[in-house]
Design an enzyme around this catalytic site. Structure first.
Site, mmCIF file in Angstrom:
data_model
loop_
_atom_site.group_PDB
_atom_site.id
_atom_site.type_symbol
_atom_site.label_atom_id
_atom_site.label_comp_id
_atom_site.label_asym_id
_atom_site.label_seq_id
_atom_site.Cartn_x
_atom_site.Cartn_y
_atom_site.Cartn_z
ATOM 1 N N HIS A 170 47.428 -54.701 4.231
ATOM 2 C CA HIS A 170 48.127 -53.477 4.654
ATOM 3 C C HIS A 170 49.102 -53.735 5.792
ATOM 4 C CE1 HIS A 170 45.644 -50.467 2.391
ATOM 5 N NE2 HIS A 170 44.933 -51.568 2.230
ATOM 6 N N ASP A 384 55.472 -52.938 11.613
ATOM 7 C CA ASP A 384 54.489 -52.089 10.928
ATOM 8 C C ASP A 384 54.478 -52.463 9.462
ATOM 9 O OD1 ASP A 384 52.660 -50.045 10.428
ATOM 10 O OD2 ASP A 384 53.757 -48.573 11.620
HETATM 11 P P1 ADP Z 1 48.346 -47.098 10.897
HETATM 12 O O1 ADP Z 1 47.717 -47.382 9.588
HETATM 13 O O2 ADP Z 1 48.809 -48.323 11.623
HETATM 14 O O3 ADP Z 1 47.512 -46.238 11.792
HETATM 15 P P2 ADP Z 1 50.187 -45.348 9.423
HETATM 16 O O4 ADP Z 1 51.359 -44.576 9.925
HETATM 17 O O5 ADP Z 1 50.433 -46.120 8.179
HETATM 18 O O6 ADP Z 1 49.691 -46.272 10.622
HETATM 19 O O7 ADP Z 1 48.989 -44.370 9.109
HETATM 20 C C1 ADP Z 1 48.481 -43.521 10.098
HETATM 21 C C2 ADP Z 1 47.677 -42.420 9.421
HETATM 22 O O8 ADP Z 1 46.842 -41.802 10.400
HETATM 23 C C3 ADP Z 1 48.555 -41.321 8.841
HETATM 24 O O9 ADP Z 1 47.976 -40.839 7.660
HETATM 25 C C4 ADP Z 1 48.527 -40.253 9.945
HETATM 26 O O10 ADP Z 1 48.714 -38.947 9.478
HETATM 27 C C5 ADP Z 1 47.137 -40.418 10.489
HETATM 28 N N1 ADP Z 1 47.074 -40.005 11.888
HETATM 29 C C6 ADP Z 1 47.747 -40.521 12.924
HETATM 30 N N2 ADP Z 1 47.448 -39.892 14.068
HETATM 31 C C7 ADP Z 1 46.562 -38.937 13.741
HETATM 32 C C8 ADP Z 1 45.855 -37.923 14.486
HETATM 33 N N3 ADP Z 1 46.006 -37.789 15.803
HETATM 34 N N4 ADP Z 1 45.021 -37.122 13.812
HETATM 35 C C9 ADP Z 1 44.866 -37.271 12.475
HETATM 36 N N5 ADP Z 1 45.488 -38.177 11.738
HETATM 37 C C10 ADP Z 1 46.320 -39.013 12.349
HETATM 38 C C1 G6P Z 2 45.550 -50.015 10.285
HETATM 39 C C2 G6P Z 2 44.865 -51.182 9.587
HETATM 40 C C3 G6P Z 2 43.535 -50.726 9.011
HETATM 41 C C4 G6P Z 2 42.699 -50.057 10.092
HETATM 42 C C5 G6P Z 2 43.481 -48.931 10.762
HETATM 43 C C6 G6P Z 2 42.723 -48.285 11.892
HETATM 44 O O1 G6P Z 2 45.849 -49.064 9.325
HETATM 45 O O2 G6P Z 2 45.716 -51.685 8.579
HETATM 46 O O3 G6P Z 2 42.837 -51.816 8.461
HETATM 47 O O4 G6P Z 2 41.503 -49.557 9.550
HETATM 48 O O5 G6P Z 2 44.693 -49.443 11.265
HETATM 49 O O6 G6P Z 2 42.275 -49.228 12.803
HETATM 50 P P1 G6P Z 2 40.736 -49.442 13.135
HETATM 51 O O7 G6P Z 2 40.693 -50.688 13.924
HETATM 52 O O8 G6P Z 2 40.345 -48.219 13.898
HETATM 53 O O9 G6P Z 2 39.998 -49.537 11.833
#
Ligand code: ADP
Ligand code: G6P
Length: 485
Positions: A170, A384
């Protein structure tokens, strides 16, 4: 043995990821509460698994020590894997999130290497493989996810020669020069090459992986197919590498945006902020890869320069707590909170913020209301894998309003070409992009949003999963790679 136990249920499709889709939290009265786990992996895979009949998910429930017993949720069987406190420190916080995460995100912070962390990574990967192998049906499919579990594909292959194994990364896969810094790099490559199909987010990630295999292992590569020396009867096994940009459940998000209650909530949100002319939004896990510091710097300077009037324009920064015991994350939190405090101290009008900072989770409905309330969304990641926030914003705007400012270093930039693309390292460019987005006329917003929506609505996460699994099935069959090794 890891062969299926004839008396226990097995599954045609078994997902293996570090986290289960839900985290267990112990309440003060000792009861267990389950909450959705953070991050894009869970957002994406949770909606995929809802459409699969009797699938399984093997993962960690988010707390150290004795795991809960396997249980059913949303028509899926969840198999919690045990991680002790030391595993959490060395495998999860250590090798996964203080070695691999910064290295794979182009060393935005320095990766740390410790041999004890590697040992823990090996041990934890083995535990995930041991949990997945016996619950997979004969001839079934195991789908392993992300950088925490790169040794699992080979470990499962060693136990079960009859199953198809897919792996999806991912996050970015770094250039061979950076990857080469990683101690145990060849073990990681061999672990991954236990799969039949390896999926990456961007074409550049797939190419980086293939280049690393060629340079470090010297395996024969033809196109995107790697010939891996077999261990037993089969002299070589073919492993395919392909690009599958992940997405979201676009129709579900778009439908939420049509819900009258959520529309009303969006109006209310703007009202609570003092009915400003413009609302600018950032939504991220509080992670140094997201470029939150760069975004706040640009915002602060625009206020200092008088180019943004805090009486008309408000910024909301949602920063979900993440990996809070890892040093770089503690430091980031301190810096972000200090900067937000300074900006508000200098610029906020009496009784309302210049930057409204939210350090907690929101449910999906509130998240959609936030997207609908935002005139501009800033995705300024320094690196990212994909960034699902960018796609969620687009799916939340069936009204064709709003502007997405998107870093060219997010995987989403390969697809969302109609966004305002920026290099977030260039603060002046970022400031101009924000001003341009704030001033963009309605017709121009509509034109860009129409094109962005076309992309996001057509390419949803169901298609992504279908493409991956279909390819995996073909790879297994065509290459004969499910033959014993
Ligand atoms: P990452 O996987 O690195 O966290 P992404 O942007 O691909 O980044 O995915 C983040 C996900 O987490 C999205 O679906 C977003 O809506 C969710 N998210 C981020 N911040 C919050 C929050 N404060 N509350 C609920 N969902 C959240
Ligand atoms: C990114 C990574 C995931 C991970 C998520 C949240 O989306 O690709 O593998 O689960 O961040 O991070 P955490 O360390 O809380 O699982």
């Amino acid at each position: 043995t890891s062969a299926p136990d004839p008396s226990s249920p097995t599954h045609e499709l078994v997902v293996v990821a570090n986290r289960l889709p839900v985290d267990s939290h112990t309440l003060p009265d000792g009861a267990t509460e389950w909450v959705t786990s953070p991050g894009g992996l869970v957002t994406a895979m949770e909606s995929v698994m809802r459409t699969v009949d009797s699938g399984a998910w093997v993962g960690w429930a988010g707390a150290p020590g004795e795991p809960p017993a396997p249980f059913e949720a949303d028509g899926m069987s969840l198999y919690p894997v045990r991680l002790d406190q030391q595993d959490v420190e060395r495998y999860y916080e250590g090798f996964s999130n203080a070695t691999l995460w910064p290295l794979y995100h182009d060393v935005i912070v320095d990766p740390e290497f410790h041999r004890t962390w590697w040992d823990a990574y090996l041990g934890a990967n083995r535990r995930f493989a041991e949990a997945a192998a016996p619950v997979t049906a004969p001839g079934g499919t195991v789908w392993v996810h992300d950088y925490q579990l790169q040794l699992v594909p080979l470990m499962i292959r060693e136990k079960r020669t009859d199953v198809r194994i897919g792996f999806f990364n991912h996050i970015p896969f770094p250039s061979v020069e950076l990857f080469s810094q990683l101690p145990k790099r060849n073990s990681i490559l061999r672990g991954l090459l236990g799969a039949d199909l390896l999926g990456f987010q961007r074409e550049s990630d797939s190419l980086n992986f293939v280049a690393a295999v060629r340079k470090l292992l010297g395996y024969h590569v033809e196109g995107m197919t790697i010939s891996v020396p077999g261990l037993g009867a089969a002299p070589v096994r073919e492993v395919e590498v392909r690009t599958f940009p992940i997405s979201i459940d676009s129709a579900a998000v778009s439908a939420l945006a049509e819900d009258p209650q959520i529309r009303e909530r969006a109006v209310q949100l703007r009202h609570d902020l003092g009915d400003p002319e413009k609302v600018v939004l950032g939504v991220d896990r509080l992670d140094y890869t997201k470029g939150i510091r760069h975004r706040l710097k640009a915002w602060g300077e625009l206020l200092d320069d008088g180019l943004i009037d805090p009486h008309d324009t408000v910024m909301i920064q949602v920063a979900t707590p993440s990996r809070e015991r890892v040093d770089a994350y503690k430091q980031l939190r301190d810096e972000v909170e200090l900067t937000v405090g300074r900006i508000n101290g200098e610029h906020a009008p009496l009784g309302r913020p210049a930057v409204s900072y939210q350090h907690h989770s929101f449910d999906r409905r509130d998240m959609t209301a936030l997207y609908m309330a935002a005139d501009v969304v800033l995705v300024t990641a320094l690196r990212d894998g994909m960034n699902l926030v960018a796609k969620e914003y687009v799916a939340s705007r069936p009204d064709l309003r709003g502007v997405l400012v998107l870093s060219e270093f997010a995987g989403a930039a390969d697809e969302l070409r109609a966004a305002v693309l920026v290099n977030p390292h260039d603060i002046d460019e970022l400031k101009s992009a924000i001003l341009r987005a704030l001033a963009m006329p309605a017709e121009e917003q509509e034109e860009a949003m129409r094109s962005l929506r076309h992309q996001v609505m057509e390419n949803d996460v169901q298609n992504w999963a279908h493409d991956f699994l279909e390819r995996l099935e073909q790879t297994g069959r065509l290459e004969g790679s499910s033959a014993p090794v």
